[in-house]
Scaffold this active site. Structure first.
Site, PDB file in Angstrom:
ATOM      1  N   HIS A   1       0.837  -1.188   0.000  1.00  0.00           N
ATOM      2  CA  HIS A   1       0.000   0.000   0.000  1.00  0.00           C
ATOM      3  C   HIS A   1       0.880   1.248   0.000  1.00  0.00           C
ATOM      4  O   HIS A   1       2.056   1.195   0.365  1.00  0.00           O
ATOM      5  CB  HIS A   1      -0.917   0.000   1.217  1.00  0.00           C
ATOM      6  CG  HIS A   1      -2.007  -1.020   1.130  1.00  0.00           C
ATOM      7  ND1 HIS A   1      -3.004  -1.122   2.064  1.00  0.00           N
ATOM      8  CD2 HIS A   1      -2.258  -1.972   0.206  1.00  0.00           C
ATOM      9  CE1 HIS A   1      -3.832  -2.101   1.717  1.00  0.00           C
ATOM     10  NE2 HIS A   1      -3.392  -2.639   0.602  1.00  0.00           N
TER      11      HIS A   1
ATOM     12  N   GLU B   1       0.927   3.858   1.903  1.00  0.00           N
ATOM     13  CA  GLU B   1       1.437   4.242   3.221  1.00  0.00           C
ATOM     14  C   GLU B   1       2.648   3.387   3.596  1.00  0.00           C
ATOM     15  O   GLU B   1       3.641   3.906   4.103  1.00  0.00           O
ATOM     16  CB  GLU B   1       0.368   4.040   4.312  1.00  0.00           C
ATOM     17  CG  GLU B   1      -0.951   4.721   4.032  1.00  0.00           C
ATOM     18  CD  GLU B   1      -1.960   3.823   3.354  1.00  0.00           C
ATOM     19  OE1 GLU B   1      -3.118   3.810   3.812  1.00  0.00           O
ATOM     20  OE2 GLU B   1      -1.611   3.147   2.366  1.00  0.00           O
TER      21      GLU B   1
ATOM     22  N   CYS C   1      -5.809   1.127   5.846  1.00  0.00           N
ATOM     23  CA  CYS C   1      -6.323  -0.167   6.306  1.00  0.00           C
ATOM     24  C   CYS C   1      -5.715  -0.474   7.675  1.00  0.00           C
ATOM     25  O   CYS C   1      -4.850   0.257   8.163  1.00  0.00           O
ATOM     26  CB  CYS C   1      -5.973  -1.264   5.305  1.00  0.00           C
ATOM     27  SG  CYS C   1      -4.208  -1.683   5.272  1.00  0.00           S
TER      28      CYS C   1
ATOM     29  N   CYS D   1      -1.769  -1.014   7.559  1.00  0.00           N
ATOM     30  CA  CYS D   1      -1.026   0.238   7.410  1.00  0.00           C
ATOM     31  C   CYS D   1      -1.150   1.088   8.665  1.00  0.00           C
ATOM     32  O   CYS D   1      -0.198   1.782   9.047  1.00  0.00           O
ATOM     33  CB  CYS D   1      -1.506   1.010   6.186  1.00  0.00           C
ATOM     34  SG  CYS D   1      -0.937   0.263   4.644  1.00  0.00           S
TER      35      CYS D   1
END
Length: 134
Positions: free
Chosen positions: A65, A67, A93, A96
Site C-alpha cells: 500500500h 502508506e 487499512c 497500514c
C-alpha cells in the site's frame, strides 16, 4: 485543518498516478516541518513486475500500500517520521495503521473513505489525529 492540507493531498493525488494498479491508485506523502520527507504509491515490491492484479483482476497479495511504501522509504532515508503528518488519498487499512502508529506519525489526513473503518478506528484509539478532507 491546516492551511496546506489541501495542497499536500492534491500532491498525493498526483503521486498516485505513478501506480500501475488498475483497481485503485493510491498516493501518500509524509510531511514534517512543512517538508515532504517521503512519498509512496501502491504497487509491487522493488524488482517485481509492475502488475498489481492477477488474470482475474484480483490484487496480488504482495502488493504494498502507498502508506507502507512511504514509511519504509523514510526508514531507509535516515529521516525520522516522528511527529509527522501522513497525507493519503484513501483511508488507511488496519495493517497500514499499525505501521503508522509504530512510525511515530501523529496525524493522518485522507480523502476517500475505505469500506472498512478498522484502520481509522485503531489510529484514533492510539491517539493519532485523523482528518477526512473532501
Amino acid at each position: 485543518m491546516e492551511k496546506f492540507d489541501h495542497r499536500y493531498l492534491e500532491m498525493a493525488e498526483v503521486w498516485a498516478k505513478n501506480s500501475y494498479c488498475k483497481r485503485r491508485q493510491v498516493g501518500a506523502l509524509i510531511v514534517k516541518d512543512r517538508m515532504i520527507i517521503s512519498d509512496g504509491y501502491n504497487g509491487t515490491p522493488s524488482g517485481f513486475e509492475n502488475i498489481c492484479e492477477d488474470e482475474n483482476g484480483v490484487t496480488k497479495p504482495y502488493v504494498l500500500h502507498a502508506e507502507a511504501n512511504a514509511i519504509t522509504k523514510v526508514a531507509k532515508s535516515g529521516n525520522s517520521s516522528q511527529g509527522a503528518t501522513l497525507y493519503v488519498t484513501a483511508s488507511p487499512c488496519l495493517e497500514c495503521s499499525k505501521l503508522i502508529i509504530q512510525s511515530g506519525i501523529k496525524r493522518v489526513v485522507y480523502r476517500d473513505e475505505y469500506r472498512l473503518t478498522d484502520g481509522i478506528d485503531l489510529l484514533r484509539r492510539a491517539g493519532i489525529e485523523v482528518e477526512k478532507v473532501d
